[in-house]
Design a protein around this motif. Sequence first.
Motif, short mmCIF file in Angstrom:
data_model
loop_
_atom_site.label_atom_id
_atom_site.label_comp_id
_atom_site.label_asym_id
_atom_site.label_seq_id
_atom_site.Cartn_x
_atom_site.Cartn_y
_atom_site.Cartn_z
N LYS A 10 15.53 51.19 -46.66
CA LYS A 10 15.65 52.60 -47.06
C LYS A 10 17.11 52.97 -47.31
O LYS A 10 17.42 53.71 -48.23
N GLY A 11 17.99 52.44 -46.48
CA GLY A 11 19.40 52.77 -46.59
C GLY A 11 20.11 52.08 -47.74
O GLY A 11 21.20 52.48 -48.13
N THR A 12 19.51 51.04 -48.28
CA THR A 12 20.18 50.27 -49.33
C THR A 12 19.46 50.30 -50.68
O THR A 12 20.02 49.85 -51.67
N LEU A 13 18.25 50.83 -50.71
CA LEU A 13 17.44 50.75 -51.93
C LEU A 13 18.10 51.44 -53.13
O LEU A 13 18.03 50.94 -54.24
N GLU A 14 18.77 52.55 -52.88
CA GLU A 14 19.43 53.24 -54.00
C GLU A 14 20.46 52.32 -54.65
O GLU A 14 20.50 52.17 -55.87
N GLY A 15 21.29 51.68 -53.85
CA GLY A 15 22.29 50.75 -54.38
C GLY A 15 21.65 49.58 -55.10
O GLY A 15 22.14 49.13 -56.14
N ILE A 16 20.55 49.08 -54.56
CA ILE A 16 19.84 47.96 -55.19
C ILE A 16 19.33 48.36 -56.57
O ILE A 16 19.50 47.62 -57.54
N VAL A 17 18.74 49.54 -56.66
CA VAL A 17 18.21 50.01 -57.95
C VAL A 17 19.35 50.25 -58.93
O VAL A 17 19.26 49.88 -60.11
N LEU A 18 20.44 50.85 -58.47
CA LEU A 18 21.58 51.05 -59.37
C LEU A 18 22.09 49.71 -59.88
O LEU A 18 22.44 49.58 -61.06
N ALA A 19 22.13 48.71 -59.02
CA ALA A 19 22.57 47.38 -59.44
C ALA A 19 21.63 46.80 -60.50
O ALA A 19 22.09 46.19 -61.47
N LEU A 20 20.33 47.00 -60.33
CA LEU A 20 19.37 46.51 -61.32
C LEU A 20 19.57 47.18 -62.68
O LEU A 20 19.33 46.57 -63.72
N LEU A 21 20.00 48.43 -62.66
CA LEU A 21 20.16 49.19 -63.91
C LEU A 21 21.48 48.89 -64.62
O LEU A 21 21.68 49.34 -65.75
N THR A 22 22.37 48.15 -64.00
CA THR A 22 23.65 47.83 -64.62
C THR A 22 23.42 47.04 -65.90
O THR A 22 22.95 45.90 -65.85
N GLY A 23 23.70 47.67 -67.02
CA GLY A 23 23.54 47.00 -68.32
C GLY A 23 22.11 46.68 -68.68
O GLY A 23 21.86 45.92 -69.61
N ASN A 24 21.15 47.26 -67.93
CA ASN A 24 19.75 46.91 -68.16
C ASN A 24 18.87 48.14 -67.97
O ASN A 24 18.19 48.26 -66.95
N PRO A 25 18.85 49.07 -68.94
CA PRO A 25 17.99 50.25 -68.81
C PRO A 25 16.54 49.83 -68.59
O PRO A 25 16.08 48.82 -69.13
N ALA A 26 15.84 50.61 -67.78
CA ALA A 26 14.45 50.26 -67.48
C ALA A 26 13.69 51.52 -67.07
O ALA A 26 14.26 52.51 -66.67
N TYR A 27 12.37 51.43 -67.16
CA TYR A 27 11.52 52.51 -66.68
C TYR A 27 10.97 52.12 -65.31
O TYR A 27 11.13 50.98 -64.86
N GLY A 28 10.35 53.07 -64.64
CA GLY A 28 9.95 52.90 -63.25
C GLY A 28 9.17 51.63 -62.95
O GLY A 28 9.50 50.91 -62.00
N TYR A 29 8.15 51.35 -63.72
CA TYR A 29 7.33 50.17 -63.44
C TYR A 29 8.15 48.89 -63.62
O TYR A 29 8.01 47.95 -62.83
N GLU A 30 9.02 48.86 -64.62
CA GLU A 30 9.88 47.69 -64.82
C GLU A 30 10.80 47.47 -63.60
O GLU A 30 11.00 46.34 -63.18
#
Length: 109
Positions: A10-30
């Motif tokens: 819970k405490g790290t998920l925001e950072g993990i998702v931001l890292a996934l979005l780096t240079g890689n736009p995506a929608y929720g299911y992706e």
Amino acid sequence: MGKQMTEMLKGTLEGIVLALLTGNPAYGYEITTQLRAKGFSDIAEGTVYALLVRIEQKGLVDVEKRPSEKGPPRKVYSLNAQGEKELDEFWTTWSFLSERLEQLREREA
């Protein structure tokens, strides 16, 4: 997944998702699919969607609605400058904490 793992995630998920979005736009299911592919298999879709609402409200992502083959348009999230700054801070904090935790573990060994 144990309670301790859930709480740490819970405490790290925001950072993990931001890292996934780096240079890689995506929608929720992706994003959910990417998380599961990286071993975060117990994360519920609802958790990801709630997180996306929060990071959108915080101004960390840009959102573009794109047509979908099925149903309504999809919201595609991409990291913006404020999100990049937040991610940099996340990685700095993560490095600090992980170094200190590793030091503690080494002292106990």
